[in-house]
Design a protein around this motif. Structure first.
Motif, short mmCIF file in Angstrom:
data_model
loop_
_atom_site.label_atom_id
_atom_site.label_comp_id
_atom_site.label_asym_id
_atom_site.label_seq_id
_atom_site.Cartn_x
_atom_site.Cartn_y
_atom_site.Cartn_z
N ALA A 191 5.09 12.93 -11.57
CA ALA A 191 5.26 12.36 -10.21
C ALA A 191 4.11 12.67 -9.03
O ALA A 191 3.78 11.47 -8.71
CB ALA A 191 6.40 12.92 -9.51
N ALA A 192 3.31 13.56 -9.49
CA ALA A 192 2.02 13.65 -8.65
C ALA A 192 1.08 12.69 -8.97
O ALA A 192 0.20 12.15 -8.24
CB ALA A 192 1.24 15.00 -9.06
N ILE A 193 1.02 12.02 -10.41
CA ILE A 193 0.23 10.83 -10.68
C ILE A 193 0.46 9.75 -9.92
O ILE A 193 -0.44 8.94 -9.52
CB ILE A 193 0.33 10.64 -12.08
CG1 ILE A 193 -0.21 11.82 -12.98
CG2 ILE A 193 -0.59 9.35 -12.58
CD1 ILE A 193 0.18 11.45 -14.34
N SER A 194 1.81 9.38 -9.45
CA SER A 194 2.12 8.27 -8.76
C SER A 194 1.78 8.58 -7.43
O SER A 194 1.35 7.45 -6.69
CB SER A 194 3.86 8.37 -8.64
OG SER A 194 4.49 7.80 -9.85
N THR A 223 0.92 -1.13 0.17
CA THR A 223 -0.19 -0.07 0.06
C THR A 223 1.05 1.40 0.05
O THR A 223 0.74 2.03 -0.57
CB THR A 223 -0.67 0.20 1.42
OG1 THR A 223 -1.90 -1.25 1.42
CG2 THR A 223 -1.62 1.41 1.23
N MET A 224 1.85 1.10 0.65
CA MET A 224 2.75 2.49 0.78
C MET A 224 3.44 2.44 -0.24
O MET A 224 4.11 3.57 -0.49
CB MET A 224 3.68 2.17 1.77
CG MET A 224 2.92 2.58 3.56
SD MET A 224 4.19 2.50 5.03
CE MET A 224 4.65 0.88 4.61
N LEU A 225 3.82 1.50 -1.17
CA LEU A 225 4.86 1.63 -2.19
C LEU A 225 4.38 2.66 -3.39
O LEU A 225 5.22 3.56 -3.73
CB LEU A 225 4.83 0.29 -3.03
CG LEU A 225 5.78 0.17 -4.16
CD1 LEU A 225 7.05 0.25 -3.30
CD2 LEU A 225 5.74 -1.28 -4.87
N GLY A 226 3.11 2.78 -3.64
CA GLY A 226 2.97 3.77 -4.48
C GLY A 226 3.22 5.45 -4.01
O GLY A 226 3.71 6.15 -4.62
N VAL A 264 -0.90 6.87 9.21
CA VAL A 264 0.09 6.25 9.57
C VAL A 264 0.87 5.48 8.32
O VAL A 264 1.88 5.59 7.93
CB VAL A 264 -0.04 5.19 10.55
CG1 VAL A 264 1.22 4.32 10.68
CG2 VAL A 264 -0.21 5.97 12.18
N LEU A 265 0.06 5.00 7.46
CA LEU A 265 0.47 4.69 6.10
C LEU A 265 1.30 5.92 5.26
O LEU A 265 2.01 5.43 4.65
CB LEU A 265 -0.73 3.92 5.43
CG LEU A 265 -1.18 2.47 6.01
CD1 LEU A 265 -2.35 2.05 5.37
CD2 LEU A 265 0.01 1.23 5.90
N VAL A 281 -1.87 7.57 -7.25
CA VAL A 281 -2.34 6.04 -7.54
C VAL A 281 -1.89 5.70 -6.30
O VAL A 281 -2.74 4.82 -5.70
CB VAL A 281 -1.28 5.52 -8.41
CG1 VAL A 281 -1.37 4.06 -8.43
CG2 VAL A 281 -1.65 5.90 -9.96
N GLY A 282 -1.06 6.07 -5.52
CA GLY A 282 -0.75 5.83 -4.22
C GLY A 282 -1.87 6.09 -2.99
O GLY A 282 -2.24 5.10 -2.18
N GLY A 283 -2.51 7.06 -3.38
CA GLY A 283 -3.64 7.37 -2.48
C GLY A 283 -4.84 6.58 -2.81
O GLY A 283 -5.54 6.07 -1.80
N ILE A 284 -5.10 6.39 -3.98
CA ILE A 284 -6.42 5.36 -4.50
C ILE A 284 -5.91 3.82 -3.71
O ILE A 284 -6.66 3.19 -3.18
CB ILE A 284 -6.26 5.18 -5.91
CG1 ILE A 284 -6.84 6.75 -6.47
CG2 ILE A 284 -7.25 4.19 -6.19
CD1 ILE A 284 -6.72 6.62 -7.86
N GLY A 285 -4.57 3.47 -3.80
CA GLY A 285 -4.23 2.13 -3.03
C GLY A 285 -4.35 2.30 -1.64
O GLY A 285 -5.14 1.26 -0.86
N VAL A 286 -4.27 3.54 -1.03
CA VAL A 286 -4.61 3.50 0.55
C VAL A 286 -6.23 3.57 0.80
O VAL A 286 -6.54 2.51 1.59
CB VAL A 286 -4.14 4.80 0.85
CG1 VAL A 286 -4.79 5.17 2.62
CG2 VAL A 286 -2.32 4.95 0.99
#
Length: 400
Positions: free
Chosen positions: A282-285, A24-27, A331-332, A288-293
């Motif tokens: 980079a903001a797109i990444s 989850t944190m990877l994005g 925290v994530l 994507v990370g936020g959607i993963g969270v």
């Protein structure tokens, strides 16, 4: 539950699903490190351009000739005409007309073949006056500069001297310039310019009159006039004074004036545009990370429906349930931001060795990136937390 219990419970939930939490944190990690490196590349490029322009002289003005017109009526670009003369350079030195001008160096330039023994090299020939050295903010690494009245002497750029003489001492040696024997009396120190401006170190300087006779240049014509303002603060005033003076002499279209400041602003504007474009990628990444969270927090809500029902049945309020899941999401986000910052800083030290491009680490960018990661974690955790808070105890306890 107080805040301490809430944090402890959130950390326990994250530790219970370590692999899922890392993925989850990877994005966020990739996004944050990309932002830091992107901003660092932009700042590094701006710093490099500023250093190169400072090396040329931050209070330097460059006057170029106007455009020429062919017999067919086709016009060339600025610099294609022969509209600048020595009298223009002399007029610019007039204290009454241009009081903010400190020094002037007229230049005649061409390409010339140099021969030293069995070695030959084609270099940029520059005929100028003794004021060229301070006006262009250059220094000598060996020998001396020519004086008024000297002839058949040259000062070589460091690259030119290296090509002709290798590691041997160049001062005092003879070199043939366009078939005319000359004596090397000095070697310039490197300008520190990048490879894209290598000509700044590949020069053959000689007195103006000698260069004119070698190139067949008209007696009064010059290729460029370099002007040094009295200080960086008076650069704009010197520009206006020279512009008004030359307009009286030539009209509106027979010359152009460029300042190092304008070059710096143009280069920085280009770098800022590229930084914004790369920052958008980079903001797109981060998105994507936020959607993963959000996705993982929705999964967590689904998995813990019975736990939520039991807590509500024991008196937990909706705000306590909402706070529980927001803490986990936050925290994530923060952990992902911290790991991304570490990766970005490490990349800022490694990347310049791979691409020969400076990367400046910005503490503001690091702090901002971590703040954004926290906002992403909480922002994308609001919906799952709200969904968990709205569950009724009876429905939650009846779920499988």
């Amino acid at each position: 539950m107080n805040w301490r219990d809430t944090f402890a419970s959130g950390l326990e939930a994250i530790r219970a699903h370590r692999l899922r939490s890392v993925l989850t944190m990877l994005g966020i990690v990739i996004g944050i490190s990309s932002v830091i490196l992107t901003v660092g590349l932009g700042l590094g490029a701006q710093a490099r351009v500023a250093d190169q322009i400072d090396a040329l002289g931050s209070n330097l003005l460059i006057i170029s000739p106007g455009s020429s017109t062919s017999s067919s009526g086709q016009r060339g670009g600025f610099g294609s005409a022969s509209t600048l003369t020595l009298s223009d350079a002399t007029a610019v030195t007039d204290d009454s007309a241009a009081p903010d001008v400190a020094a002037v160096a007229p230049v005649v330039s061409a390409q010339a073949a140099l021969v030293a023994g069995t070695t030959n090299w084609t270099s940029s020939l520059v005929g100028t006056t003794t004021s060229w050295l301070p006006v262009r903010n250059r220094t000598l690494s060996a020998g001396r500069f020519f004086t008024d009245g000297e002839s058949n002497v040259v000062v070589l750029g460091p690259d030119t001297a290296s090509e002709l003489f290798g590691r041997r001492e160049a001062v005092g040696r003879s070199v043939s310039v366009a078939g005319r024997p000359m004596t090397v009396i000095g070697v310039l120190a490197s300008s520190g310019a990048s490879s894209s401006s290598a000509s700044d170190d590949d020069l053959t300087l000689m007195p103006l009159s000698v260069a004119r006779s070698l190139t067949g240049t008209a007696s009064a014509s010059v290729s460029t006039i370099y002007v040094q303002a009295s200080s960086e603060d008076t650069l704009s005033a010197a520009y206006q004074e020279i512009d008004a003076l030359l307009r009286n002499l030539h009209g509106d279209t027979d010359f152009s004036i460029a300042s190092q400041q304008s070059l710096l602003e143009t280069a920085n504007a280009t770098n800022e545009t590229l930084t914004i474009l790369l920052g958008g990628v980079a903001a797109i990444s981060l998105l994507v990370g936020g959607i993963g969270v959000m996705n993982i927090m929705l999964v967590a809500v689904t998995e813990r429906v019975r736990e939520i029902g039991l807590r509500k049945a024991l008196g937990a309020t909706p705000s306590a349930i909402r706070r529980q899941f927001l803490v986990e999401a936050g925290v994530l986000g923060v952990c992902g931001g911290l790991l991304g910052a570490v990766l970005g800083v490490a990349g800022a030290f490694v990347l310049p060795r791979l691409i020969d491009q400076p990367v400046s680490v910005s503490p503001v960018a690091i702090a901002g990136a971590i703040g954004v990661s926290l906002a992403i974690g909480i922002g994308f955790g609001v919906y799952p937390a709200t969904r968990a808070a709205r569950l009724t105890p009876i429905d939650a306890l009846r779920s499988e």
